[in-house]
Design a protein around this motif. Structure first.
Motif, PDB file in Angstrom:
ATOM      1  N   ILE A 199       0.697  -1.251   0.412  1.00 32.51           N
ATOM      2  CA  ILE A 199       0.121  -0.570  -0.225  1.00 32.51           C
ATOM      3  C   ILE A 199       0.869   1.084   0.085  1.00 32.51           C
ATOM      4  O   ILE A 199       1.873   1.513   0.998  1.00 32.51           O
ATOM      5  CB  ILE A 199      -0.812   0.511   0.648  1.00 32.51           C
ATOM      6  N   GLU A 200       0.871   2.131  -0.999  1.00 30.09           N
ATOM      7  CA  GLU A 200       1.791   3.315  -1.140  1.00 30.09           C
ATOM      8  C   GLU A 200       0.659   4.357  -1.409  1.00 30.09           C
ATOM      9  O   GLU A 200      -0.486   4.207  -1.832  1.00 30.09           O
ATOM     10  CB  GLU A 200       2.471   3.489  -1.993  1.00 30.09           C
ATOM     11  N   ASP A 201       1.041   5.375  -0.342  1.00 30.88           N
ATOM     12  CA  ASP A 201       0.701   6.670  -0.458  1.00 30.88           C
ATOM     13  C   ASP A 201       1.732   7.792  -0.879  1.00 30.88           C
ATOM     14  O   ASP A 201       2.377   7.805  -0.569  1.00 30.88           O
ATOM     15  CB  ASP A 201      -0.667   6.461   0.593  1.00 30.88           C
TER      16      ASP A 201
ATOM     17  N   ASN B 249       6.206  -4.372   6.761  1.00 33.15           N
ATOM     18  CA  ASN B 249       7.823  -3.316   6.385  1.00 33.15           C
ATOM     19  C   ASN B 249       6.986  -2.432   6.099  1.00 33.15           C
ATOM     20  O   ASN B 249       5.988  -1.896   5.332  1.00 33.15           O
ATOM     21  CB  ASN B 249       8.088  -4.144   5.279  1.00 33.15           C
ATOM     22  N   ILE B 250       7.530  -1.212   6.943  1.00 34.49           N
ATOM     23  CA  ILE B 250       7.013  -0.210   6.759  1.00 34.49           C
ATOM     24  C   ILE B 250       8.361   1.150   7.119  1.00 34.49           C
ATOM     25  O   ILE B 250       8.813   0.716   6.984  1.00 34.49           O
ATOM     26  CB  ILE B 250       5.771   0.453   8.118  1.00 34.49           C
ATOM     27  N   SER B 251       8.055   1.782   5.424  1.00 32.43           N
ATOM     28  CA  SER B 251       8.893   2.811   5.331  1.00 32.43           C
ATOM     29  C   SER B 251       7.964   5.181   5.022  1.00 32.43           C
ATOM     30  O   SER B 251       6.859   4.493   4.107  1.00 32.43           O
ATOM     31  CB  SER B 251      10.003   2.682   4.599  1.00 32.43           C
ATOM     32  N   SER B 252       9.385   5.907   5.479  1.00 31.07           N
ATOM     33  CA  SER B 252       7.912   6.989   4.986  1.00 31.07           C
ATOM     34  C   SER B 252       8.806   8.421   5.490  1.00 31.07           C
ATOM     35  O   SER B 252      10.141   7.922   5.420  1.00 31.07           O
ATOM     36  CB  SER B 252       6.821   7.133   5.821  1.00 31.07           C
ATOM     37  N   THR B 253       8.602   8.678   3.659  1.00 31.52           N
ATOM     38  CA  THR B 253       9.397   9.976   3.722  1.00 31.52           C
ATOM     39  C   THR B 253       9.033  11.522   4.028  1.00 31.52           C
ATOM     40  O   THR B 253       6.857  11.298   3.178  1.00 31.52           O
ATOM     41  CB  THR B 253      10.004   9.779   2.378  1.00 31.52           C
ATOM     42  N   ILE B 254       8.790  12.308   4.954  1.00 27.79           N
ATOM     43  CA  ILE B 254       8.033  13.568   4.837  1.00 27.79           C
ATOM     44  C   ILE B 254       7.443  14.273   3.930  1.00 27.79           C
ATOM     45  O   ILE B 254       8.317  14.169   2.661  1.00 27.79           O
ATOM     46  CB  ILE B 254       8.639  14.230   6.240  1.00 27.79           C
ATOM     47  N   ASN B 255       6.291  14.494   3.666  1.00 20.57           N
ATOM     48  CA  ASN B 255       5.746  15.572   3.276  1.00 20.57           C
ATOM     49  C   ASN B 255       5.901  14.774   1.144  1.00 20.57           C
ATOM     50  O   ASN B 255       5.298  14.900   0.136  1.00 20.57           O
ATOM     51  CB  ASN B 255       6.208  16.735   2.349  1.00 20.57           C
TER      52      ASN B 255
ATOM     53  N   GLY C  70       5.710  10.141   1.047  1.00 18.58           N
ATOM     54  CA  GLY C  70       4.373   9.502   1.444  1.00 18.58           C
ATOM     55  C   GLY C  70       4.715   8.177   2.176  1.00 18.58           C
ATOM     56  O   GLY C  70       5.520   7.856   2.577  1.00 18.58           O
ATOM     57  N   THR C  71       3.740   7.444   2.825  1.00 18.22           N
ATOM     58  CA  THR C  71       4.047   6.229   2.687  1.00 18.22           C
ATOM     59  C   THR C  71       4.659   4.832   2.224  1.00 18.22           C
ATOM     60  O   THR C  71       3.005   4.600   1.549  1.00 18.22           O
ATOM     61  CB  THR C  71       3.221   5.898   4.117  1.00 18.22           C
ATOM     62  N   GLN C  72       5.266   3.973   2.361  1.00 15.54           N
ATOM     63  CA  GLN C  72       4.981   2.683   1.751  1.00 15.54           C
ATOM     64  C   GLN C  72       4.676   1.337   2.721  1.00 15.54           C
ATOM     65  O   GLN C  72       5.205   1.471   3.707  1.00 15.54           O
ATOM     66  CB  GLN C  72       6.022   2.332   1.371  1.00 15.54           C
TER      67      GLN C  72
END
Lengths: 111, 139
Positions: B74-76, B121-127, B129-131
Motif C-alpha cells: 500500500i503506497e500513498d 514493513n513500513i517506510s515513510s518520507t515526510i511530505n 508518502g508512506t509505503q
C-alpha cells in the motif's frame, strides 16, 4: 438464534437489510471504535454501537457480522441503510442504551 | 510469478473506505484461500486502506498472490509518518477530531496490521508518502 428472534425478543426496529433477518447469530460485540470491532469482533456476531455512518457497513461486510444494532434510537445514515440492503446485513435500532441492550442480548444468547 | 491486482484508494473519501479490501477479499475467496488467512488479511488491509483515506491524498493497493503467500503493498502520496515507532504504539494517533468522531483514529490501525500479518514493513518520507508491505503466508 436468528436475527429475527432478537428483533422480536428485544422489540428492535428493522431499519434496513431485512433480507438478512434469517442470519444466524453466534455472539455479540459492543464498541464504537471501528478498529476495535475490526480487530476483535467475529463473524456471525451482532455489533452494538452508536455509529450510524456508512463505514459500519464496510466493517459488517468484511467481518461477516450477523447484524448491527444501533442504540438510543439512532437510525442509520441513508448511504449506510442502502449498503445494508445491498449486503443483506440488517441494521436494527433499539431505544435503549448500549449497557442495557448488551446485557439483554447477552442473556438471550447465552441461553 | 504471482497474480497481480491494483486498486486505487482515494484520500479523504470515507464513503469508499473498505472497497479495495472488499475486492481483495472476494478474490481470495474465489481462490479458496483458508478462511482464517482471509480474515487476518482482510483486517490488515482494511486498516491500511483507512490509513490512506484518513491521512493521505491518494494511494494504491497492489496485491500479488503467490502459491505460498499474499504480498500487499500500500503506497500513498501524503504527509508521511514522522516517527514510525510512535505510530506503531497502541493509542497513538494523529487523526483529526472529525475522523475520531466517526470511530476511527483510536491508534489501533498499525498495531492491528502487525497482529494480523506474518510480516510487515513500513517506510515513510515526510511530505512525500508512506509505503507499507504486508505479507501473509498461505501455508
Amino acid at each position: 438464534m436468528k436475527v429475527q428472534d432478537i428483533v422480536e425478543a428485544l422489540g428492535l426496529k428493522v431499519c434496513s437489510g431485512s433480507a438478512g433477518l434469517n442470519r444466524e447469530i453466534e455472539g455479540g460485540y459492543t464498541s464504537d471504535l471501528l478498529s476495535d470491532v475490526m480487530g476483535n469482533a467475529d463473524e456471525n456476531q451482532v455489533w452494538v454501537t452508536l455509529q450510524t455512518h456508512k463505514n459500519i457497513m464496510a466493517i459488517a461486510s468484511l467481518k461477516e457480522l450477523a447484524a448491527i444494532v444501533l442504540v438510543k434510537g439512532y437510525e442509520p445514515e441513508a448511504d449506510a441503510a442502502k449498503q445494508s440492503n445491498v449486503e443483506g446485513i440488517p441494521i436494527l435500532s433499539s431505544t435503549e442504551e448500549a449497557f442495557e441492550l448488551s446485557g439483554k442480548l447477552f442473556e438471550l444468547l447465552k441461553a | 510469478m504471482g497474480m497481480k491486482f491494483t486498486f486505487v484508494i482515494e484520500g479523504g473519501n470515507f464513503s469508499k473506505a473498505g472497497t479495495a479490501s472488499s475486492e481483495v477479499k472476494k478474490i481470495l475467496k474465489q481462490l479458496n484461500v483458508d478462511p482464517k488467512i482471509i480474515k487476518r488479511t482482510v483486517v490488515s488491509l482494511y486498516e491500511a486502506e483507512v490509513n490512506v483515506v484518513a491521512h493521505a491524498f491518494e494511494g494504491n493497493m497492489n496485491v500479488e498472490i503467490f502459491p505460498d503467500k499474499i504480498v500487499v503493498r500500500i503506497e500513498d502520496k501524503g504527509p508521511g509518518i514522522p516517527d514510525i515507532d510512535m505510530a506503531m504504539q497502541i493509542g497513538f494517533s494523529t487523526a483529526t477530531p472529525e475522523v475520531r468522531e466517526m470511530g476511527f483514529g483510536a491508534g489501533m490501525g498499525l498495531p492491528n496490521i502487525k497482529k494480523n500479518s506474518d510480516r510487515m514493513n513500513i517506510s515513510s518520507t515526510i511530505n512525500v508518502g508512506t509505503q507499507l508491505e504486508i505479507v501473509n503466508y498461505l501455508k
